[in-house]
Write a protein that holds these residues in place. Structure first.
Motif, mmCIF file in Angstrom:
data_model
loop_
_atom_site.group_PDB
_atom_site.id
_atom_site.type_symbol
_atom_site.label_atom_id
_atom_site.label_comp_id
_atom_site.label_asym_id
_atom_site.label_seq_id
_atom_site.Cartn_x
_atom_site.Cartn_y
_atom_site.Cartn_z
ATOM 1 N N TYR A 179 -25.300 27.431 34.583
ATOM 2 C CA TYR A 179 -26.706 27.056 34.728
ATOM 3 C C TYR A 179 -27.246 27.287 36.140
ATOM 4 N N GLY A 302 -32.950 24.313 31.594
ATOM 5 C CA GLY A 302 -32.761 23.444 30.438
ATOM 6 C C GLY A 302 -33.864 23.683 29.422
ATOM 7 N N ASP A 303 -33.549 23.444 28.171
ATOM 8 C CA ASP A 303 -34.502 23.730 27.103
ATOM 9 C C ASP A 303 -35.709 22.796 27.107
ATOM 10 N N LYS A 304 -35.663 21.714 27.799
ATOM 11 C CA LYS A 304 -36.818 20.828 27.897
ATOM 12 C C LYS A 304 -37.806 21.291 28.967
ATOM 13 N N PRO A 341 -23.535 21.298 34.926
ATOM 14 C CA PRO A 341 -22.962 20.511 33.826
ATOM 15 C C PRO A 341 -21.524 20.085 34.080
ATOM 16 N N ILE A 362 -31.197 19.956 35.525
ATOM 17 C CA ILE A 362 -31.080 20.408 34.144
ATOM 18 C C ILE A 362 -31.705 19.362 33.234
ATOM 19 N N PRO A 364 -31.833 19.143 29.388
ATOM 20 C CA PRO A 364 -31.404 19.766 28.121
ATOM 21 C C PRO A 364 -32.111 19.146 26.914
ATOM 22 N N ASP A 365 -32.021 19.859 25.795
ATOM 23 C CA ASP A 365 -32.478 19.299 24.525
ATOM 24 C C ASP A 365 -31.256 19.106 23.636
ATOM 25 N N GLU A 368 -28.327 21.668 23.666
ATOM 26 C CA GLU A 368 -27.487 21.755 24.859
ATOM 27 C C GLU A 368 -26.779 20.448 25.200
ATOM 28 N N TYR A 369 -27.283 19.392 24.626
ATOM 29 C CA TYR A 369 -26.708 18.091 24.994
ATOM 30 C C TYR A 369 -26.495 17.255 23.749
#
Length: 741
Positions: A179, A302-304, A341, A362, A364-365, A368-369
């Motif tokens: 990441y 991160g996806d968020k 991570p 990070i 994540p959504d 990923e988490y």
């Protein structure tokens, strides 16, 4: 060391044991250049942002500060200063939530920006070769630069201790953790400035070789560095295999040289110094542009986060402010991580600020988490030991950490753990080993700190005691020297030792006091002896003459005691001592009292002797009659009378002894003497009259009609005779006392 240089020049690469290959996830954020975001309204600048000690605050609430102005100052290289990230006003200096797993508050300077972002006065230079190595190190220190690779060790201290010992300089551009792409984009966007910073380090350290290491999963940074180094041969570029954690210091040295750093040793002991690419870039800015470290590159991914990428983040910027500018979709179900991570942690609060340690955020959504799996029991599979790049036994350290067996943890080299998180990543039981190790390290560090403080306190106490004893001895020596000097001066003036003379005078005074005390005790002892003699002689006469009148006996004993006190004493000035006269007068008075008591005893005896026959006569008239006294009663009455007289005499003697020691010694006036004699004669006459009256009363006490006419006549004659005799004796005693006086 020559072997290390030869290995570098061979261009060969080695491998280190253990390690993993997790998903990289770097393309999400390394596709865009580094951006600059809007400034927040408030900055929260922690006083301590590096590995070392916090500096001393040099600002106060209400001060106006400029961009780059120091907020603290230090006294040595381990106390790095921090600087204002913008211009504005200091509105508070108070604890604020920290960017730490614990979330504990730490001292923070709160600055309200004025929107001008105005710099302090700077003095940039064009050529760093115009400065000496010491000047460059000092500029790096004043800029507050610390290692931006994660350890945040003060760079100036590292350069200072590595001076003249460095043979190999390694610039770490591996950036192996998933990441994170801040170093990746820095090498792409600022390759020329980065190379200039590396050359400044080379100028200061003077190594034989300089190596820039980059993982092979970063093709764009590799091309950018090759372009910046085109035509130069002072820096060697090494592309290393991608493997986590190849970016760790000891592991990167092993990859480049094949040499393993022994446990407990540092790379500088082998002549190797390592710096991060972000640190090299900050050094260029500090030396050439005269800019302190007030910002760094931070990866936001991160996806968020919709607008992922790398940004220039000012130190002290709230993390929430950065996330809001990159379209962060807040969701309470998913935490936000600071760091990668593998080695990062969940932020306790988004209000915590960006510091020198922050390299990645990070968000994540659910892809990923996932919530951590419940921890299970260790199955002794040894997967953690196989993957550990340092060669430790994480499963054993886990048991020691849980039981808080600190000695065993030290014995198994817990301090060698680099906290890479590989062991927790491969653990099939989902044990968060890295968390246990961090907690155990913190506990051991606290114990060591307390032991160090106790030892330092002990040393300070012993030093203080030694100093006080030394001062006391010196003070005593000075006093003795001064006394001896003074004694010598007085001896030279008077011809004798003053101390010896003073002791002699003191001894003589004590002997004189003892002599006076012994002389004063002699008269008292003599008087006691005479009293004892007189009393014993009186007892002998009483035994020889049972028929002696008790009144005469008491008077005779009192006179004998008084005569023992007739010895004339004089005062030191020749005047008569009146204390004896007063004592004699007191003795006569007590003797008269004794005489009166004796007379009363005789009177009572006579009354008892005459009342018994009278009562017997009355019964005789009615029966057999009895005109004579009972012989037994007579003997008892006489014995009682003698006992009372003896007791009265003893009391007179005791009173006389007390009076001899308590009477004042004032001088007697002749007129007072005459008055005293007259009073004595009057008292004697009065005593005689009282005796006659008592005899008459005793003679007439019983009714006349109950007495025998013959007994009555005898009693009256005896009473008159005794009264006459008592009067004569009282007169004689008064005359004798007058003559004695």
């Amino acid at each position: 060391m020559s072997d290390v240089i030869s290995r570098i020049r061979q261009g060969k690469l080695w491998d280190f044991p253990g390690g993993i290959h997790p998903p990289e996830m770097k393309k999400q954020s390394n596709q865009k250049p580094i951006r600059t975001l809007h400034l927040p309204k408030f900055f929260y600048v922690p006083v301590l942002q590096h590995s070392g000690e916090a500096g001393e605050l040099i600002v106060q609430v209400g001060d106006l500060v400029l961009k780059g102005q120091p907020l603290t100052k230090g006294s040595h290289y381990r106390q790095l200063p921090v600087h204002s990230p913008t211009s504005g006003k200091i509105v508070a200096i108070a604890p604020h939530v920290s960017s730490h797993p614990s979330g504990l508050a730490e001292l923070t300077v709160v600055i309200e920006t004025d929107g001008k972002d105005q710099w302090i006065e700077r003095q940039p230079i064009e050529d760093f070769l115009s400065l000496t190595s010491d000047q460059i190190i000092q500029k790096i220190y004043q800029a507050g630069i610390a290692g931006l690779g994660g350890a945040v060790f003060p760079t100036s201290s590292k350069l200072h201790h590595a001076d003249k010992r460095c043979r190999l300089l390694i610039i770490n551009g591996a950036e192996c953790e998933p990441y994170i792409t801040c170093d990746d984009r820095l090498m792409q966007d600022y390759a020329v400035e980065l190379i200039e910073g590396i050359r400044i380090l080379r100028y200061v350290l003077r190594p034989e070789e300089v190596v820039l290491a980059i993982e092979d999963n970063k093709p764009q940074p590799i091309k950018a560095i090759e372009k910046a180094l085109r035509g130069a041969n002072d820096i060697i570029l090494r592309v290393i295999p991608t493997k986590y954690p190849s970016g760790a210091s000891d592991q990167l040295v092993q990859v480049l040289t094949g040499l393993e750093i022994p446990q407990g040793k540092r790379s500088i002991e082998m002549g190797i110094v390592m710096h991060n690419v972000g640190t090299a870039f900050a050094i260029k800015r500090a030396v050439i542009n005269d800019e302190p470290l007030i910002e760094r590159v931070v990866t936001l991914t991160g996806d968020k986060i919709r607008n992922k990428g790398n940004v220039w983040a000012r130190l002290g910027t709230p993390i929430l402010h950065l996330l809001e500018q990159v379209d962060y979709q807040a969701d309470e179900r998913f935490p936000v991580f600071l760091g990668g991570p593998m080695m990062g942690f969940i932020l306790p609060s988004l209000q915590s600020p960006i510091t020198k340690t922050a390299n990645c955020i990070i968000a994540p959504d659910h892809f990923e988490y996932a919530p951590p799996e419940p921890e299970r029991s260790c199955i002794r599979c040894s997967a953690c030991s196989d993957a550990c790049p340092v060669g430790l036994l994480p499963q054993q350290l886990y048991w020691f950490a849980r039981s808080e067996d600190h000695d065993k943890s030290k014995a198994y080299h817990l301090d060698a753990c680099i906290e890479c998180g590989v062991c927790a990543y491969v653990c099939p039981s989902y044990i968060p080993l890295i968390q246990y190790f961090r907690q155990e390290k913190a506990k051991i560090a606290e114990i060591d700190l307390k032991a160090k403080q106790a030892e330092e306190a002990k040393q300070r106490f012993e030093a203080r005691e030694a100093r006080l004893n030394k001062e006391k001895e010196a003070r005593t020596a000075r006093i003795q020297q001064a006394a001896e000097k003074r004694r010598e001066e007085i001896a030279n003036q008077q011809g004798e030792d003053p101390v010896a003379a003073a002791l002699a005078r003191l001894k003589a005074k004590k002997e004189a006091e003892q002599a006076v005390a012994s002389q004063n005790s002699l008269p008292q002892k003599e008087g006691e002896r005479q009293l004892d003699t007189a009393f014993s002689s009186g007892e002998q006469r009483e035994g020889n003459d049972v028929e002696l009148d008790p009144r005469k006996k008491a008077v005779a004993e009192a006179l004998a005691r008084a005569k023992t006190k007739t010895k004339t004493k004089t005062k030191p000035n020749g005047e008569p001592d009146n204390s004896e006269l007063m004592a004699q007068r007191r003795a006569r008075h007590l003797a008269k009292q004794a005489e009166n008591e004796a007379q009363q005893a005789v009177s009572s005896e006579q009354i008892s002797a005459t009342s018994a026959p009278a009562r017997g006569g009355s019964t005789a008239e009615g029966g057999d009659g009895g005109n004579e006294l009972d012989p037994r009663k007579k003997v008892v009455a006489e014995a009682l009378a003698r006992a009372k007289a003896k007791k009265a005499a003893q009391q007179a003697v005791s009173s006389e002894q007390i009076s001899t020691t308590t009477e004042p010694t004032e001088e007697l006036d002749p007129r007072k003497k005459a008055v005293a004699e007259a009073l004595a004669r009057a008292k004697a006459k009065k005593a005689a009259q009282q005796a006659v009256s008592s005899e008459q009363i005793s003679a007439t006490a019983e009714p006349a009609e109950t007495l025998d006419p013959r007994k009555k006549a005898v009693a009256e004659a005896l009473a008159r005779a005794k009264a006459k005799k008592a009067a004569q004796q009282a007169v004689r005693s008064a005359e004798n006392s007058a003559k004695v006086e």
